[in-house]
Design a protein around this motif. Sequence first.
Motif, PDB file in Angstrom:
ATOM      1  N   THR A 270       0.831  -1.204   0.000  1.00 41.96           N
ATOM      2  CA  THR A 270       0.000   0.000   0.000  1.00 41.96           C
ATOM      3  C   THR A 270       0.864   1.251   0.000  1.00 41.96           C
ATOM      4  O   THR A 270       0.592   2.208  -0.739  1.00 41.96           O
ATOM      5  CB  THR A 270      -0.945  -0.002   1.216  1.00 41.96           C
TER       6      THR A 270
ATOM      7  N   PHE B 230       2.189   2.006  -3.413  1.00 42.59           N
ATOM      8  CA  PHE B 230       1.199   2.643  -4.276  1.00 42.59           C
ATOM      9  C   PHE B 230       1.077   4.133  -3.947  1.00 42.59           C
ATOM     10  O   PHE B 230       1.021   4.976  -4.843  1.00 42.59           O
ATOM     11  CB  PHE B 230      -0.167   1.958  -4.153  1.00 42.59           C
TER      12      PHE B 230
ATOM     13  N   CYS C 268      -0.149  -0.373  -9.468  1.00 44.15           N
ATOM     14  CA  CYS C 268      -0.713  -1.446  -8.636  1.00 44.15           C
ATOM     15  C   CYS C 268       0.144  -2.709  -8.678  1.00 44.15           C
ATOM     16  O   CYS C 268       0.455  -3.288  -7.647  1.00 44.15           O
ATOM     17  CB  CYS C 268      -2.137  -1.763  -9.098  1.00 44.15           C
TER      18      CYS C 268
ATOM     19  N   SER D 231       3.543  -2.208  -7.010  1.00 43.60           N
ATOM     20  CA  SER D 231       3.407  -2.083  -5.566  1.00 43.60           C
ATOM     21  C   SER D 231       3.341  -3.434  -4.878  1.00 43.60           C
ATOM     22  O   SER D 231       3.999  -3.657  -3.859  1.00 43.60           O
ATOM     23  CB  SER D 231       2.150  -1.271  -5.237  1.00 43.60           C
TER      24      SER D 231
ATOM     25  N   GLY E  43       0.711  -1.592 -15.165  1.00 43.51           N
ATOM     26  CA  GLY E  43      -0.078  -0.540 -14.541  1.00 43.51           C
ATOM     27  C   GLY E  43      -1.229  -0.081 -15.409  1.00 43.51           C
ATOM     28  O   GLY E  43      -1.181  -0.158 -16.637  1.00 43.51           O
TER      29      GLY E  43
ATOM     30  N   CYS F  27      -7.882   2.085  -6.004  1.00 50.53           N
ATOM     31  CA  CYS F  27      -6.684   1.286  -6.285  1.00 50.53           C
ATOM     32  C   CYS F  27      -5.875   0.914  -5.044  1.00 50.53           C
ATOM     33  O   CYS F  27      -5.400  -0.218  -4.942  1.00 50.53           O
ATOM     34  CB  CYS F  27      -5.801   2.003  -7.298  1.00 50.53           C
ATOM     35  N   ALA F  28      -5.708   1.827  -4.105  1.00 57.99           N
ATOM     36  CA  ALA F  28      -4.933   1.496  -2.899  1.00 57.99           C
ATOM     37  C   ALA F  28      -5.574   0.325  -2.165  1.00 57.99           C
ATOM     38  O   ALA F  28      -4.869  -0.571  -1.680  1.00 57.99           O
ATOM     39  CB  ALA F  28      -4.813   2.714  -1.989  1.00 57.99           C
TER      40      ALA F  28
ATOM     41  N   VAL G  60      -4.806  -2.862  -4.121  1.00 63.58           N
ATOM     42  CA  VAL G  60      -3.412  -3.255  -3.872  1.00 63.58           C
ATOM     43  C   VAL G  60      -3.327  -3.972  -2.520  1.00 63.58           C
ATOM     44  O   VAL G  60      -2.734  -5.050  -2.411  1.00 63.58           O
ATOM     45  CB  VAL G  60      -2.487  -2.016  -3.907  1.00 63.58           C
TER      46      VAL G  60
END
Length: 157
Positions: free
Chosen positions: A13, A16, A22, A25, A49, A138-139, A142
Amino acid sequence: MTDDLEERIAQATDNFMQGYGCCQSVVAAFASLYGLDDKLAKRLAAGFGGGMGRLRMTCGAVSALVMLAGLDRGQTEGADRLGKSACYKVVQELLARFREQNGSLVCAEILGLNGKDKAQCSYVASERTKEYYKTRPCAAKVECAARIFAEYLSQKQ
């Protein structure tokens, strides 16, 4: 789950939030387990990505799961059908868990983009601003992918 695996989830995380994609990460967070240095891991994963080159196809976090499954279970002999099948089994299990938790494996679907938005995607990466992070899931994806892989490793031991 071990503290080391929890730290790897947090690192994914954090990666990212530092601006990495993603896939980068997640892969970089686990790369050292397989003798892969951070820089090489990020370079290998860079093109995935934005749903593969920002085409909004397979989610980068999903691609990371596939890459990590290969590092963990991938066969190295072309004729090793059992090894190949074992790797494919792990890939399918990991991706089924991601799909179950997120509703899709496709970047555009996860982002809620319709066909028109998807068609207008360009190769130009989005600027990472506070607004970007507020509007993107997205976070969380991930973190989800990293947790799925960490749980896989934990159950494997």
